[in-house]
Design a protein around this motif. Structure first.
Motif, PDB file in Angstrom:
ATOM      1  N   GLY A 134       6.265  -3.657   5.012  1.00 18.56           N
ATOM      2  CA  GLY A 134       6.507  -3.685   3.570  1.00 18.56           C
ATOM      3  C   GLY A 134       5.701  -2.694   2.754  1.00 18.56           C
ATOM      4  N   HIS A 135       5.179  -1.632   3.390  1.00 15.74           N
ATOM      5  CA  HIS A 135       4.428  -0.623   2.637  1.00 15.74           C
ATOM      6  C   HIS A 135       5.385   0.334   1.928  1.00 15.74           C
ATOM      7  N   GLU A 136       4.825   1.054   0.942  1.00 13.39           N
ATOM      8  CA  GLU A 136       5.574   2.102   0.264  1.00 13.39           C
ATOM      9  C   GLU A 136       5.159   3.416   0.928  1.00 13.39           C
ATOM     10  N   VAL A 137       6.127   4.203   1.377  1.00 12.39           N
ATOM     11  CA  VAL A 137       5.795   5.400   2.165  1.00 12.39           C
ATOM     12  C   VAL A 137       6.457   6.643   1.581  1.00 12.39           C
ATOM     13  N   ALA A 138       5.668   7.721   1.485  1.00 10.74           N
ATOM     14  CA  ALA A 138       6.236   9.040   1.233  1.00 10.74           C
ATOM     15  C   ALA A 138       6.110   9.837   2.526  1.00 10.74           C
ATOM     16  N   THR A 139       7.235  10.309   3.030  1.00 13.61           N
ATOM     17  CA  THR A 139       7.239  11.134   4.237  1.00 13.61           C
ATOM     18  C   THR A 139       7.237  12.596   3.811  1.00 13.61           C
ATOM     19  N   LEU A 140       6.195  13.320   4.205  1.00 14.50           N
ATOM     20  CA  LEU A 140       6.125  14.754   3.908  1.00 14.50           C
ATOM     21  C   LEU A 140       6.421  15.502   5.201  1.00 14.50           C
ATOM     22  N   ASP A 141       7.508  16.251   5.211  1.00 14.72           N
ATOM     23  CA  ASP A 141       7.934  16.895   6.459  1.00 14.72           C
ATOM     24  C   ASP A 141       8.665  18.201   6.114  1.00 14.72           C
ATOM     25  N   ALA A 142       8.386  19.240   6.896  1.00 16.00           N
ATOM     26  CA  ALA A 142       9.030  20.537   6.657  1.00 16.00           C
ATOM     27  C   ALA A 142      10.418  20.603   7.294  1.00 16.00           C
TER      28      ALA A 142
ATOM     29  N   ALA B  98       0.951  18.770  -4.996  1.00  8.75           N
ATOM     30  CA  ALA B  98       1.959  18.133  -5.859  1.00  8.75           C
ATOM     31  C   ALA B  98       2.371  16.776  -5.282  1.00  8.75           C
ATOM     32  N   ALA B  99       2.476  16.702  -3.954  1.00  6.93           N
ATOM     33  CA  ALA B  99       2.853  15.438  -3.314  1.00  6.93           C
ATOM     34  C   ALA B  99       1.774  14.378  -3.550  1.00  6.93           C
ATOM     35  N   PHE B 100       0.512  14.770  -3.417  1.00  7.87           N
ATOM     36  CA  PHE B 100      -0.582  13.819  -3.683  1.00  7.87           C
ATOM     37  C   PHE B 100      -0.530  13.352  -5.139  1.00  7.87           C
ATOM     38  N   ALA B 101      -0.317  14.312  -6.053  1.00  2.00           N
ATOM     39  CA  ALA B 101      -0.321  13.973  -7.486  1.00  2.00           C
ATOM     40  C   ALA B 101       0.832  13.037  -7.825  1.00  2.00           C
ATOM     41  N   ALA B 102       2.005  13.302  -7.244  1.00  3.63           N
ATOM     42  CA  ALA B 102       3.184  12.512  -7.596  1.00  3.63           C
ATOM     43  C   ALA B 102       3.142  11.118  -6.966  1.00  3.63           C
ATOM     44  N   PHE B 103       2.639  11.020  -5.737  1.00  2.00           N
ATOM     45  CA  PHE B 103       2.735   9.755  -4.999  1.00  2.00           C
ATOM     46  C   PHE B 103       1.472   8.898  -5.100  1.00  2.00           C
ATOM     47  N   GLN B 104       0.317   9.556  -5.358  1.00  3.69           N
ATOM     48  CA  GLN B 104      -0.964   8.828  -5.464  1.00  3.69           C
ATOM     49  C   GLN B 104      -1.193   7.896  -4.258  1.00  3.69           C
ATOM     50  N   PRO B 105      -1.273   8.498  -3.050  1.00  4.56           N
ATOM     51  CA  PRO B 105      -1.412   7.650  -1.855  1.00  4.56           C
ATOM     52  C   PRO B 105      -2.741   6.898  -1.807  1.00  4.56           C
ATOM     53  N   GLN B 106      -2.680   5.715  -1.177  1.00  2.00           N
ATOM     54  CA  GLN B 106      -3.903   4.940  -0.932  1.00  2.00           C
ATOM     55  C   GLN B 106      -4.409   5.174   0.487  1.00  2.00           C
ATOM     56  N   ALA B 107      -3.596   5.863   1.292  1.00  2.00           N
ATOM     57  CA  ALA B 107      -3.979   6.259   2.650  1.00  2.00           C
ATOM     58  C   ALA B 107      -3.067   7.398   3.090  1.00  2.00           C
TER      59      ALA B 107
ATOM     60  N   MET C  73       0.842  -1.198   0.000  1.00  2.00           N
ATOM     61  CA  MET C  73       0.000   0.000   0.000  1.00  2.00           C
ATOM     62  C   MET C  73       0.880   1.253   0.000  1.00  2.00           C
ATOM     63  N   ARG C  74       0.441   2.300  -0.727  1.00  2.00           N
ATOM     64  CA  ARG C  74       1.190   3.573  -0.718  1.00  2.00           C
ATOM     65  C   ARG C  74       0.584   4.492   0.351  1.00  2.00           C
ATOM     66  N   ILE C  75       1.408   4.850   1.339  1.00  7.57           N
ATOM     67  CA  ILE C  75       0.913   5.653   2.467  1.00  7.57           C
ATOM     68  C   ILE C  75       1.704   6.952   2.546  1.00  7.57           C
ATOM     69  N   LEU C  76       0.974   8.054   2.544  1.00  9.19           N
ATOM     70  CA  LEU C  76       1.596   9.372   2.724  1.00  9.19           C
ATOM     71  C   LEU C  76       1.581   9.689   4.214  1.00  9.19           C
ATOM     72  N   VAL C  77       2.759   9.876   4.804  1.00  5.95           N
ATOM     73  CA  VAL C  77       2.866  10.160   6.241  1.00  5.95           C
ATOM     74  C   VAL C  77       3.391  11.574   6.407  1.00  5.95           C
ATOM     75  N   THR C  78       2.634  12.450   7.076  1.00  7.17           N
ATOM     76  CA  THR C  78       3.166  13.789   7.368  1.00  7.17           C
ATOM     77  C   THR C  78       3.842  13.752   8.740  1.00  7.17           C
ATOM     78  N   GLY C  79       4.896  14.547   8.882  1.00  4.49           N
ATOM     79  CA  GLY C  79       5.603  14.582  10.169  1.00  4.49           C
ATOM     80  C   GLY C  79       6.419  13.325  10.423  1.00  4.49           C
ATOM     81  N   GLY C  80       6.794  12.634   9.362  1.00  3.21           N
ATOM     82  CA  GLY C  80       7.491  11.354   9.500  1.00  3.21           C
ATOM     83  C   GLY C  80       8.937  11.465   9.952  1.00  3.21           C
TER      84      GLY C  80
END
Ligand SMILES: NC(=O)c1ccc[n+]([C@@H]2O[C@H](COP(=O)([O-])OP(=O)(O)OC[C@H]3O[C@@H](n4cnc5c(N)ncnc54)[C@H](O)[C@@H]3O)[C@@H](O)[C@H]2O)c1
Length: 204
Positions: A25-33, A67-76, A1-8
């Motif tokens: 084993g998930h695919e994760v994009a960490t979005l953090d400032a 842009a992060a949503f568009a590029a990563f296409q998260p499922q959660a 599953m592709r999961i977008l995590v903020t504050g990771g």
């Protein structure tokens, strides 16, 4: 599953991201400032792991978030990014309102647009908003909170988190975004930032 995590890159977020990728084993994009509270070294074990990517962005920046949503296409989405230190909220509440309230609204809006455009992934999509038990105020000895407890925040931090909970529920009721809200108690453990009570006491 592709999961977008903020504050990771924060305390809880880094434990979560490591668990999601390495153990589950998930695919994760960490979005953090990468604010003062972030420690990107925490995610060093994933540096060469193709299942993880770090997106350095502010959750208040609607364009970057979209842009992060568009590029990563998260499922959660698991939304943890926040200003989290109560004492700092007393000396400088503005950053808490900005990130915790405005930033959550930006995340919810981007998630809603993304959700509306989903096909097969729509039924299982979830937006997990990570909040705190501090929205319920203080407890007498031996008492406990439930989901039905009255909101009674006592600090700029807990007030900003309470506001973000209300936004999350509103995006569920108004727009049908599948939102979950958790209100956990204080956590402690490895990679805890030393301004928090337990590591501070240990260090002192
Ligand atoms: N630590 C606890 O005991 C506890 C208890 C209950 C709830 N929570 C909640 O859990 C979540 C994570 O807490 P934590 O202790 O790991 O926090 P933390 O302060 O350690 O980490 C927060 C992370 O969010 C990032 N961040 C801050 N502002 C941002 C912004 N504008 N845009 C993008 N990223 C930003 C920071 O860079 C950092 O990596 C928070 O939402 C907090 O309210 C924490």
């Amino acid at each position: 599953m592709r999961i977008l995590v903020t504050g990771g890159c924060g305390f809880i977020g880094s434990a979560l991201v490591l668990h999601l990728v390495q153990d589950l084993g998930h695919e994760v994009a960490t979005l953090d400032a990468l604010t003062y509270a972030a420690n990107p070294v925490s995610l060093q074990p994933l540096a060469e792991d193709p299942r993880h990517r770090l997106i350095e962005a502010d959750i208040c920046d609607a364009e970057a978030v979209q842009a992060a949503f568009a590029a990563f296409q998260p499922q959660a989405v698991m939304h943890l990014a926040a200003e989290s230190h109560v004492d700092r909220s007393i000396t400088g509440p503005g950053a808490f309102i900005r990130t915790n309230v405005v930033g959550t609204q930006v995340m919810l809006d981007a998630a809603r647009r993304h959700y509306e455009g989903l096909g097969a992934d729509k039924a299982s999509f979830r937006f997990l908003h990570v909040s705190t038990d501090e929205v319920y105020g203080s407890l007498p000895p031996d008492a406990f909170f439930t989901e039905a407890s009255r909101y009674d925040p006592r600090s700029p931090y807990s007030a900003s988190k309470a506001a973000s909970d209300h936004l999350a529920r509103a995006w569920h009721e108004t727009y049908g975004l599948p939102v979950l809200v958790t209100n956990c108690s204080n956590n402690y453990g490895p990679r805890h930032f030393p301004e928090k009570l337990i590591p501070l006491m240990i260090l002192n």
